[in-house]
Design an enzyme around this catalytic site. Structure first.
Site, PDB file in Angstrom:
ATOM      1  N   ASN A 166       3.431   2.414   2.953  1.00  0.00           N
ATOM      2  CA  ASN A 166       4.889   2.285   2.765  1.00  0.00           C
ATOM      3  C   ASN A 166       5.572   3.636   3.006  1.00  0.00           C
ATOM      4  O   ASN A 166       6.635   3.722   3.650  1.00  0.00           O
ATOM      5  CB  ASN A 166       5.231   1.834   1.335  1.00  0.00           C
ATOM      6  CG  ASN A 166       4.569   0.523   0.934  1.00  0.00           C
ATOM      7  OD1 ASN A 166       4.182  -0.262   1.789  1.00  0.00           O
ATOM      8  ND2 ASN A 166       4.454   0.281  -0.368  1.00  0.00           N
ATOM      9  N   TYR A 194      -4.519  -7.777  -7.729  1.00  0.00           N
ATOM     10  CA  TYR A 194      -5.151  -7.189  -6.542  1.00  0.00           C
ATOM     11  C   TYR A 194      -6.437  -7.901  -6.155  1.00  0.00           C
ATOM     12  O   TYR A 194      -7.216  -8.289  -7.023  1.00  0.00           O
ATOM     13  CB  TYR A 194      -5.558  -5.732  -6.812  1.00  0.00           C
ATOM     14  CG  TYR A 194      -4.474  -4.815  -7.303  1.00  0.00           C
ATOM     15  CD1 TYR A 194      -3.388  -4.508  -6.490  1.00  0.00           C
ATOM     16  CD2 TYR A 194      -4.555  -4.228  -8.559  1.00  0.00           C
ATOM     17  CE1 TYR A 194      -2.413  -3.635  -6.945  1.00  0.00           C
ATOM     18  CE2 TYR A 194      -3.585  -3.355  -9.008  1.00  0.00           C
ATOM     19  CZ  TYR A 194      -2.506  -3.063  -8.202  1.00  0.00           C
ATOM     20  OH  TYR A 194      -1.553  -2.207  -8.632  1.00  0.00           O
ATOM     21  N   GLY A 210       9.912   3.763  -4.812  1.00  0.00           N
ATOM     22  CA  GLY A 210       9.385   5.119  -4.993  1.00  0.00           C
ATOM     23  C   GLY A 210       8.736   5.652  -3.722  1.00  0.00           C
ATOM     24  O   GLY A 210       8.882   6.830  -3.377  1.00  0.00           O
ATOM     25  N   ASP A 211       8.025   4.788  -3.005  1.00  0.00           N
ATOM     26  CA  ASP A 211       7.374   5.208  -1.757  1.00  0.00           C
ATOM     27  C   ASP A 211       8.418   5.562  -0.701  1.00  0.00           C
ATOM     28  O   ASP A 211       8.263   6.519   0.064  1.00  0.00           O
ATOM     29  CB  ASP A 211       6.470   4.085  -1.219  1.00  0.00           C
ATOM     30  CG  ASP A 211       5.523   3.559  -2.279  1.00  0.00           C
ATOM     31  OD1 ASP A 211       5.145   4.350  -3.167  1.00  0.00           O
ATOM     32  OD2 ASP A 211       5.183   2.366  -2.227  1.00  0.00           O
ATOM     33  N   ALA A 251      17.106   3.010 -11.699  1.00  0.00           N
ATOM     34  CA  ALA A 251      18.571   2.893 -11.562  1.00  0.00           C
ATOM     35  C   ALA A 251      19.311   4.132 -12.055  1.00  0.00           C
ATOM     36  O   ALA A 251      20.518   4.273 -11.822  1.00  0.00           O
ATOM     37  CB  ALA A 251      19.058   1.665 -12.326  1.00  0.00           C
ATOM     38  N   GLY A 264       0.885  -1.166   0.000  1.00  0.00           N
ATOM     39  CA  GLY A 264       0.000   0.000   0.000  1.00  0.00           C
ATOM     40  C   GLY A 264       0.917   1.208   0.000  1.00  0.00           C
ATOM     41  O   GLY A 264       1.619   1.482   0.989  1.00  0.00           O
TER      42      GLY A 264
HETATM   43  N1  LIG Z   1      18.403  -0.260  -9.310  1.00  0.00           N
HETATM   44  C1  LIG Z   1      18.490   0.869  -8.611  1.00  0.00           C
HETATM   45  N2  LIG Z   1      19.694   1.339  -8.222  1.00  0.00           N
HETATM   46  C2  LIG Z   1      19.822   2.484  -7.515  1.00  0.00           C
HETATM   47  N3  LIG Z   1      18.764   3.242  -7.150  1.00  0.00           N
HETATM   48  C3  LIG Z   1      17.529   2.827  -7.483  1.00  0.00           C
HETATM   49  C4  LIG Z   1      17.325   1.633  -8.231  1.00  0.00           C
HETATM   50  N4  LIG Z   1      15.986   1.476  -8.416  1.00  0.00           N
HETATM   51  C5  LIG Z   1      15.391   2.532  -7.811  1.00  0.00           C
HETATM   52  N5  LIG Z   1      16.313   3.339  -7.249  1.00  0.00           N
HETATM   53  C6  LIG Z   1      16.069   4.589  -6.503  1.00  0.00           C
HETATM   54  O1  LIG Z   1      14.719   4.574  -6.086  1.00  0.00           O
HETATM   55  C7  LIG Z   1      14.018   5.687  -6.635  1.00  0.00           C
HETATM   56  C8  LIG Z   1      12.604   5.263  -6.932  1.00  0.00           C
HETATM   57  O2  LIG Z   1      12.610   4.193  -7.850  1.00  0.00           O
HETATM   58  P1  LIG Z   1      11.624   4.148  -9.096  1.00  0.00           P
HETATM   59  O3  LIG Z   1      12.009   5.176 -10.079  1.00  0.00           O
HETATM   60  O4  LIG Z   1      11.605   2.722  -9.536  1.00  0.00           O
HETATM   61  O5  LIG Z   1      10.251   4.598  -8.405  1.00  0.00           O
HETATM   62  P2  LIG Z   1       8.774   4.145  -8.589  1.00  0.00           P
HETATM   63  O6  LIG Z   1       8.584   3.572  -9.965  1.00  0.00           O
HETATM   64  O7  LIG Z   1       7.949   5.292  -8.186  1.00  0.00           O
HETATM   65  O8  LIG Z   1       8.656   2.967  -7.505  1.00  0.00           O
HETATM   66  P3  LIG Z   1       7.360   2.213  -6.882  1.00  0.00           P
HETATM   67  O9  LIG Z   1       7.540   0.762  -7.274  1.00  0.00           O
HETATM   68  O10 LIG Z   1       7.454   2.421  -5.423  1.00  0.00           O
HETATM   69  O11 LIG Z   1       6.148   2.851  -7.493  1.00  0.00           O
HETATM   70  C9  LIG Z   1      14.817   6.127  -7.839  1.00  0.00           C
HETATM   71  O12 LIG Z   1      14.599   7.506  -8.118  1.00  0.00           O
HETATM   72  C10 LIG Z   1      16.236   5.825  -7.385  1.00  0.00           C
HETATM   73  O13 LIG Z   1      16.712   6.910  -6.585  1.00  0.00           O
HETATM   74  O1  LIG Z   2      -1.570  -1.134  -5.349  1.00  0.00           O
HETATM   75  C1  LIG Z   2      -1.312  -0.575  -4.288  1.00  0.00           C
HETATM   76  O2  LIG Z   2      -2.150   0.036  -3.617  1.00  0.00           O
HETATM   77  C2  LIG Z   2       0.055  -0.585  -3.780  1.00  0.00           C
HETATM   78  O3  LIG Z   2       0.373   0.388  -3.190  1.00  0.00           O
HETATM   79  C3  LIG Z   2       0.900  -1.789  -3.973  1.00  0.00           C
HETATM   80  C4  LIG Z   2       2.388  -1.596  -3.657  1.00  0.00           C
HETATM   81  O4  LIG Z   2       2.649  -1.574  -2.268  1.00  0.00           O
HETATM   82  C5  LIG Z   2       2.933  -0.369  -4.335  1.00  0.00           C
HETATM   83  O5  LIG Z   2       2.619  -0.475  -5.705  1.00  0.00           O
HETATM   84  C6  LIG Z   2       4.424  -0.191  -4.174  1.00  0.00           C
HETATM   85  O6  LIG Z   2       4.717   1.119  -4.647  1.00  0.00           O
END
Ligand SMILES: Nc1ncnc2c1ncn2[C@@H]1O[C@H](COP(=O)(O)OP(=O)(O)OP(=O)(O)O)[C@@H](O)[C@H]1O
Ligand SMILES: O=C(O)C(=O)C[C@H](O)[C@H](O)CO
Length: 312
Positions: free
Chosen positions: A41, A106, A259-260, A230, A37
């Site tokens: 998170n 889900y 991201g969270d 990354a 969630g």
């Molecule tokens: N493989 C990696 N190596 C280093 N840093 C990473 C890596 N993956 C993610 N990060 C860090 O985590 C941050 C968030 O990752 P990402 O861009 O995947 O967010 P998101 O897609 O919003 O994630 P979520 O799955 O929570 O929605 C990136 O901006 C980076 O700083």
């Molecule tokens: O689908 C949702 O409500 C989620 O938040 C699931 C995961 O915890 C989320 O995608 C991780 O960022």
């Protein structure tokens, strides 16, 4: 934790069942149970970075609701505004590890959180908080939850509470045209917006990271942080763009919740008075460390672990 949380998050917590072996979900034999969630998170990440944090949601009076109350208690996340619904079933999701990457399935229709409504938003707590965090997932799960999110933003703006917003676009939850309309309106009502690059491209139509960040900033938020996996992140603050280098981890195994964690760590440091560039560098390290373990919550690092990594 102080009596009145500085940070308040609103959304849906869900138990996470992560397939233990590679392969399609239908063939999975065992699962690692964790917490998920996006907004929960976020709250845990902010708390582990030292912020006083509270959470607003509706959960069931089932075992999974109990699991979340215990989690928030252990983490020091204030649950005074969590409503337990008699007979309610807290949502769950399953992560499969198919050949195309992770799949999310889900079971959340009719969950207590989908009944979140404007009346669930505690005006006094929003007014007393310094920062309110909302996400697109909360707006996608039901119209009443979307109304609750907009009401919370409105209260925050009226009381001078900073609004942070992560679009967290999940195509399985709503059609893209509706998502774009609601997300972009929310961007206009937010002070800080934290999208990832893929959803940023989809929602703005821009492609280059700088152009995506600028398209969000043009809607009014003072700060935009574009998360780029990354490749790290791109910060736009008061019109100045700064690249935030990724923190290199040896073996990223699961990006779920990175991201969270970024959002929560960023918010925590910002409220301590760190300049946005510094808060973003801290958040990038916290988020990178999260990718080194499975699950959305378990690998979220403590403040001490992030600081140790930064000084190493
Ligand atoms: N493989 C990696 N190596 C280093 N840093 C990473 C890596 N993956 C993610 N990060 C860090 O985590 C941050 C968030 O990752 P990402 O861009 O995947 O967010 P998101 O897609 O919003 O994630 P979520 O799955 O929570 O929605 C990136 O901006 C980076 O700083
Ligand atoms: O689908 C949702 O409500 C989620 O938040 C699931 C995961 O915890 C989320 O995608 C991780 O960022």
């Amino acid at each position: 934790m102080s009596a009145v949380p500085d940070i308040l998050a609103v959304g849906e917590p869900m138990l996470e069942f992560n397939a233990a072996e590679d392969g399609p979900l239908h063939a999975a034999g065992s699962f690692t149970v964790g917490y998920g969630g996006d907004s929960s998170n976020f709250a845990v990440a902010a708390a582990r970075s030292g912020a006083s944090t509270g959470y607003v949601t509706r959960i069931g009076d089932d075992e999974f609701g109990t699991a979340f109350l215990r989690l928030w208690e252990r983490e020091g996340v204030d649950a005074a505004h969590v409503v337990r619904e008699p007979g309610g079933r807290t949502g769950v999701y399953f992560i499969g590890r198919g050949p195309e990457g992770s799949t999310f399935t889900y079971y959340r229709d009719g969950s207590p959180a989908s009944r979140l409504a404007p009346a669930d938003i505690p005006e006094e707590a929003v007014a007393n908080a310094r920062l309110l965090h909302l996400t697109g997932i909360t707006q996608a799960i039901s119209t009443s939850a979307a109304d609750a999110a907009f009401h919370a933003m409105d209260l925050a703006r009226r009381h001078g509470t900073l609004v942070t917003y992560d679009p967290n676009h999940r195509p399985a939850l709503w059609p893209v045209e509706r998502a774009r309309a609601i997300v972009m309106r929310s961007v206009e009502l937010s002070d800080i917006v934290l999208p990832n690059i893929e959803e940023g491209r989809l929602l703005t139509g821009a492609h280059a990271p700088e152009a995506v960040a600028e398209a969000f900033a043009a809607r009014g938020p003072r700060t935009v942080v574009l998360k780029m996996g990354a490749d790290g992140a791109l910060l736009s603050h008061d019109g100045t763009i700064t690249r935030i280098d990724p923190y290199r981890v040896e073996r990223p195994v699961d990006p779920s919740g990175a991201g969270d964690t970024f959002d929560g760590a960023f918010a925590a440091r910002l409220l301590e008075g760190a300049p946005p560039v510094e808060a973003a560098r801290y958040a990038a390290v916290a988020a990178a460390l999260t990718t080194t373990g499975h699950g959305a919550v378990r690998p979220i690092p403590s403040r001490a672990a992030v600081e140790q990594a930064m000084s190493a």
